[in-house]
Design a protein around this motif. Structure first.
Motif, PDB file in Angstrom:
ATOM      1  N   TYR A   1       0.795  -1.234   0.000  1.00 14.02           N
ATOM      2  CA  TYR A   1       0.000   0.000   0.000  1.00 14.02           C
ATOM      3  C   TYR A   1       0.825   1.282   0.000  1.00 14.02           C
ATOM      4  O   TYR A   1       0.252   2.372   0.070  1.00 14.02           O
ATOM      5  N   TYR A   2       2.146   1.167  -0.059  1.00  8.21           N
ATOM      6  CA  TYR A   2       2.952   2.394  -0.060  1.00  8.21           C
ATOM      7  C   TYR A   2       2.575   3.346  -1.196  1.00  8.21           C
ATOM      8  O   TYR A   2       2.415   4.560  -0.965  1.00  8.21           O
ATOM      9  N   PRO A   3       2.411   2.888  -2.446  1.00  6.14           N
ATOM     10  CA  PRO A   3       2.016   3.831  -3.514  1.00  6.14           C
ATOM     11  C   PRO A   3       0.656   4.476  -3.248  1.00  6.14           C
ATOM     12  O   PRO A   3       0.452   5.654  -3.580  1.00  6.14           O
ATOM     13  N   TRP A   4      -0.276   3.736  -2.650  1.00  6.16           N
ATOM     14  CA  TRP A   4      -1.593   4.295  -2.375  1.00  6.16           C
ATOM     15  C   TRP A   4      -1.513   5.392  -1.314  1.00  6.16           C
ATOM     16  O   TRP A   4      -2.217   6.414  -1.419  1.00  6.16           O
ATOM     17  N   ILE A   5      -0.680   5.178  -0.308  1.00  5.25           N
ATOM     18  CA  ILE A   5      -0.549   6.191   0.741  1.00  5.25           C
ATOM     19  C   ILE A   5       0.091   7.458   0.180  1.00  5.25           C
ATOM     20  O   ILE A   5      -0.336   8.578   0.484  1.00  5.25           O
ATOM     21  N   LYS A   6       1.106   7.301  -0.667  1.00  8.02           N
ATOM     22  CA  LYS A   6       1.723   8.475  -1.264  1.00  8.02           C
ATOM     23  C   LYS A   6       0.750   9.212  -2.167  1.00  8.02           C
ATOM     24  O   LYS A   6       0.766  10.455  -2.237  1.00  8.02           O
ATOM     25  N   ALA A   7      -0.123   8.467  -2.831  1.00  5.77           N
ATOM     26  CA  ALA A   7      -1.102   9.106  -3.705  1.00  5.77           C
ATOM     27  C   ALA A   7      -2.131   9.925  -2.936  1.00  5.77           C
ATOM     28  O   ALA A   7      -2.832  10.763  -3.518  1.00  5.77           O
ATOM     29  N   ALA A   8      -2.228   9.714  -1.625  1.00  5.80           N
ATOM     30  CA  ALA A   8      -3.177  10.478  -0.809  1.00  5.80           C
ATOM     31  C   ALA A   8      -2.667  11.874  -0.493  1.00  5.80           C
ATOM     32  O   ALA A   8      -3.346  12.629   0.213  1.00  5.80           O
ATOM     33  N   GLY A   9      -1.475  12.222  -0.974  1.00  2.45           N
ATOM     34  CA  GLY A   9      -0.940  13.558  -0.750  1.00  2.45           C
ATOM     35  C   GLY A   9       0.200  13.611   0.224  1.00  2.45           C
ATOM     36  O   GLY A   9       0.561  14.704   0.687  1.00  2.45           O
TER      37      GLY A   9
END
Length: 385
Positions: free
Chosen positions: A52-60
């Motif tokens: 989920y690292y890319p998803w968390i970064k995509a949250a801003g």
């Protein structure tokens, strides 16, 4: 020795809005990640980062805050698993335990967020910090603190700092690593008996009565009940303003008591003996009117204050078994329940020795501490938070 030093931030309205938006963003991402971890049962830090690292970064979030969010979620599930294993949420099959096991962990929008040296830098000469926010790097954020706090922060700060929003104010809780002085060999022992009627009683004659604190808590409890029954907007405002007053008052009293005991021990080159009171709320049986007093009594906090101040002063601290300290005669060591006919009075059924019950217990604690120290046994004290 690890010590947490809090400093108060003085943000402008624009800076406060950026800090609030940062906390909302990171805690929203943490709540979403906790829901994914609950569904997939992948809750280790490595699994969450891999998935989920890319998803968390995509949250801003940038790289380091995203990693802190992942670690916060993994640590929260690790703590919950430890509590479940210890039975703190009830036995297996109980409704409370099943509800907690099947519910994803949620984070308040204003929950604290850790920052490391890549996201937070200190300018001690001008009393400002530079901190990462979702609106960009924020510089020249002022902070204040006492002279001792600022000196400790400048000399010993190491590791992360937590951004905290509480009661409309902003704080940074910085971790400091202070070198511990060598523990001196004690020439004697101060036994400390903790209780409800008397918060602390020592075998050297000091006694901190608990009547004032109990009356303060009773007044606060009655005031809360009155305001809750009224239910108006002004009553709710007063409730919000009063909600931490009792806690602050009790914490201040515990600081005063612990400081006095440690200063006396340091002055007389004595060690300090304390009771291990783990699980006292489960062991003690009281009438219903007394239960609120027991559950609001900050005995663990007082023990932790004494321990960390003693370690900082080089004073030896030993935690001893609390069983029968109030029923054992310090003269002949006879143990009997009838030795304590009342809360304050101790009268030995074997030798007839009479003394205040808390004073007698403090002598027993001091004797046990001396015996445990002489035998080289390790203290049963938990590691300080």
């Amino acid at each position: 020795m690890k010590l947490i030093v809090p400093v108060k931030l003085l943000p402008t309205p624009e800076q406060a809005a950026a800090l609030a938006g940062t906390l909302r963003t990171v805690n929203t991402a943490a709540t979403w990640l906790a829901e994914q971890a609950q569904t997939t049962v992948r809750r280790s830090r490595a699994d969450l980062q891999r998935e989920y690292y890319p998803w968390i970064k995509a949250a801003g979030l940038s790289a380091q805050p995203a990693l802190h969010v992942i670690r916060k979620v993994a640590d929260a599930y690790k703590t919950r698993a430890a509590n479940l294993k210890a039975g703190n949420y009830g036995p297996k099959g109980s409704r409370r335990r099943e509800r907690i096991e099947n519910t994803p962990i949620r984070f308040r929008p204003t929950a604290a967020q850790p920052f490391d040296d890549r996201c937070l830098s200190w300018q001690h000469d001008v009393r400002t910090v530079s901190i990462w926010t979702t609106a960009g790097r924020m510089k020249s954020l002022r902070y204040i603190g006492s002279a001792d706090q600022l000196k400790t922060l400048e000399q010993h700060r190491q590791g992360e700092s937590d951004l905290v929003h509480r009661d409309g104010m902003w704080f940074l809780y910085a971790t400091c690593d202070i070198p511990e002085p060598d523990t001196q060999e004690p020439g004697g022992w101060i036994g400390v008996d903790l209780g409800l009627a008397n918060i602390a009683t020592t075998n050297t004659g000091y006694r901190a009565a608990g009547r004032g604190l109990r009356r303060h808590r009773d007044r606060q409890r009655q005031l809360r009940a009155k305001l809750q029954a009224k239910g108006t907007k002004s009553a709710k405002r007063v409730l919000k303003r009063q909600r931490r007053k009792e806690f602050r008052h009790a914490t201040d009293i515990n600081h005063q008591i612990s400081k006095r005991i440690v200063v006396e021990a340091q002055r007389t080159a004595h060690g300090i003996g304390l009771e291990t009171l783990t699980g006292i709320r489960e062991r003690v049986r009281l009438r219903k009117p007394q239960r609120a007093t027991l559950h609001s009594w900050a005995f663990r906090q007082l023990g932790e204050f004494i321990e960390y101040k003693a370690r900082h002063a080089g004073v030896a601290v030993v935690f001893v078994d609390a069983r029968n300290t109030s029923r054992e005669c310090r003269k002949c060591h006879h143990i009997e329940r009838a030795n304590r006919p009342s809360q304050a009075r101790f009268c030995c059924r074997a030798c007839g020795f009479v003394e205040h019950a808390d004073r007698n217990a403090s002598h027993n604690i001091a004797a046990r501490a001396a015996k445990q120290w002489g035998s080289g046994a390790q203290s049963a004290a938990p590691a300080p938070d």
